[in-house]
Design a protein around this motif. Sequence first.
Motif, PDB file in Angstrom:
ATOM      1  N   LYS A   1      -0.708   5.592  10.915  1.00 27.66           N
ATOM      2  CA  LYS A   1      -0.619   6.594   9.683  1.00 27.66           C
ATOM      3  C   LYS A   1      -0.406   5.704   8.418  1.00 27.66           C
ATOM      4  O   LYS A   1      -0.823   6.158   7.315  1.00 27.66           O
ATOM      5  CB  LYS A   1       0.603   7.613  10.284  1.00 27.66           C
ATOM      6  N   ILE A   2       0.344   4.651   8.642  1.00 31.49           N
ATOM      7  CA  ILE A   2       1.000   3.867   7.336  1.00 31.49           C
ATOM      8  C   ILE A   2      -0.410   3.318   6.831  1.00 31.49           C
ATOM      9  O   ILE A   2      -0.763   3.276   5.647  1.00 31.49           O
ATOM     10  CB  ILE A   2       1.976   2.876   7.765  1.00 31.49           C
ATOM     11  N   ARG A   3      -1.432   2.633   7.677  1.00 31.85           N
ATOM     12  CA  ARG A   3      -2.507   1.966   7.191  1.00 31.85           C
ATOM     13  C   ARG A   3      -3.392   3.077   6.506  1.00 31.85           C
ATOM     14  O   ARG A   3      -3.909   2.605   5.292  1.00 31.85           O
ATOM     15  CB  ARG A   3      -3.055   1.434   8.488  1.00 31.85           C
ATOM     16  N   GLU A   4      -3.622   4.093   7.160  1.00 30.45           N
ATOM     17  CA  GLU A   4      -4.259   5.141   6.574  1.00 30.45           C
ATOM     18  C   GLU A   4      -3.974   5.746   5.131  1.00 30.45           C
ATOM     19  O   GLU A   4      -4.705   5.678   4.159  1.00 30.45           O
ATOM     20  CB  GLU A   4      -4.536   6.311   7.488  1.00 30.45           C
ATOM     21  N   PHE A   5      -2.670   5.874   5.284  1.00 32.51           N
ATOM     22  CA  PHE A   5      -2.069   6.343   3.875  1.00 32.51           C
ATOM     23  C   PHE A   5      -2.062   5.280   2.653  1.00 32.51           C
ATOM     24  O   PHE A   5      -2.629   5.611   1.492  1.00 32.51           O
ATOM     25  CB  PHE A   5      -0.554   6.723   4.052  1.00 32.51           C
ATOM     26  N   ALA A   6      -1.866   3.984   3.161  1.00 29.88           N
ATOM     27  CA  ALA A   6      -1.886   2.845   1.976  1.00 29.88           C
ATOM     28  C   ALA A   6      -3.573   2.876   1.578  1.00 29.88           C
ATOM     29  O   ALA A   6      -3.605   2.606   0.445  1.00 29.88           O
ATOM     30  CB  ALA A   6      -1.551   1.498   2.522  1.00 29.88           C
ATOM     31  N   THR A   7      -4.365   3.104   2.362  1.00 33.41           N
ATOM     32  CA  THR A   7      -5.717   3.002   1.976  1.00 33.41           C
ATOM     33  C   THR A   7      -6.129   3.911   1.378  1.00 33.41           C
ATOM     34  O   THR A   7      -6.734   3.820   0.230  1.00 33.41           O
ATOM     35  CB  THR A   7      -6.666   3.146   3.462  1.00 33.41           C
ATOM     36  N   ALA A   8      -5.467   5.074   1.468  1.00 36.51           N
ATOM     37  CA  ALA A   8      -5.888   6.515   0.779  1.00 36.51           C
ATOM     38  C   ALA A   8      -5.383   6.259  -0.496  1.00 36.51           C
ATOM     39  O   ALA A   8      -5.977   6.901  -1.672  1.00 36.51           O
ATOM     40  CB  ALA A   8      -5.403   7.758   1.451  1.00 36.51           C
ATOM     41  N   VAL A   9      -4.303   5.728  -0.812  1.00 39.70           N
ATOM     42  CA  VAL A   9      -3.602   5.808  -2.126  1.00 39.70           C
ATOM     43  C   VAL A   9      -3.819   4.349  -2.845  1.00 39.70           C
ATOM     44  O   VAL A   9      -3.292   4.007  -3.913  1.00 39.70           O
ATOM     45  CB  VAL A   9      -2.011   5.847  -2.222  1.00 39.70           C
ATOM     46  N   LYS A  10      -4.666   3.366  -2.280  1.00 36.05           N
ATOM     47  CA  LYS A  10      -5.118   2.016  -2.694  1.00 36.05           C
ATOM     48  C   LYS A  10      -4.040   1.297  -2.971  1.00 36.05           C
ATOM     49  O   LYS A  10      -3.895   0.471  -3.948  1.00 36.05           O
ATOM     50  CB  LYS A  10      -5.824   2.440  -3.938  1.00 36.05           C
ATOM     51  N   ALA A  11      -2.924   1.252  -2.149  1.00 36.29           N
ATOM     52  CA  ALA A  11      -1.732   0.433  -1.748  1.00 36.29           C
ATOM     53  C   ALA A  11      -2.446  -0.768  -1.003  1.00 36.29           C
ATOM     54  O   ALA A  11      -2.682  -0.936   0.194  1.00 36.29           O
ATOM     55  CB  ALA A  11      -0.632   0.899  -1.117  1.00 36.29           C
TER      56      ALA A  11
END
Length: 149
Positions: free
Chosen positions: A24-34
Amino acid sequence: MSINPELLGRTYPAGAAYSVGREKIREFATAVKATHPAHFDVARAQELGYADLVAPPTFAIIVAQRADALLVADPEAGIDFSRVVHADQRFTHHRPIVAGDELVAELHVDAVRAMGDGALITTRAEISTTEGEQVATTLSSILVRGEGQ
């Protein structure tokens, strides 16, 4: 239906816990370009002193919006979600969110201001672990447009 002015001061208790997972963290980071490695690589996060992957700061919105949904779904509130415009979002972090956290949020209605036949509603979500450790506070304002708007 108009917005219930008696919402002011109302508290919605924490619901089911949200399990913060690595993917979930990896997916969110990818989505927000972090792109920081601590969002993707456990070893890199641990080198920085975290127990596991660390979430981007705005990850708290996931837990906060689950709490906001309680208000929107409350039939006594008078909120027609099709008329909602998100006006503001702010975060105060008390500690980073990391994979493995079990988080809950208690929602407080801090302000209800009539605006024509609509209203501006400000909420505060107090996010903590299931053990009671404070993690983040989010402030959110939504504008509920009136029928004529």
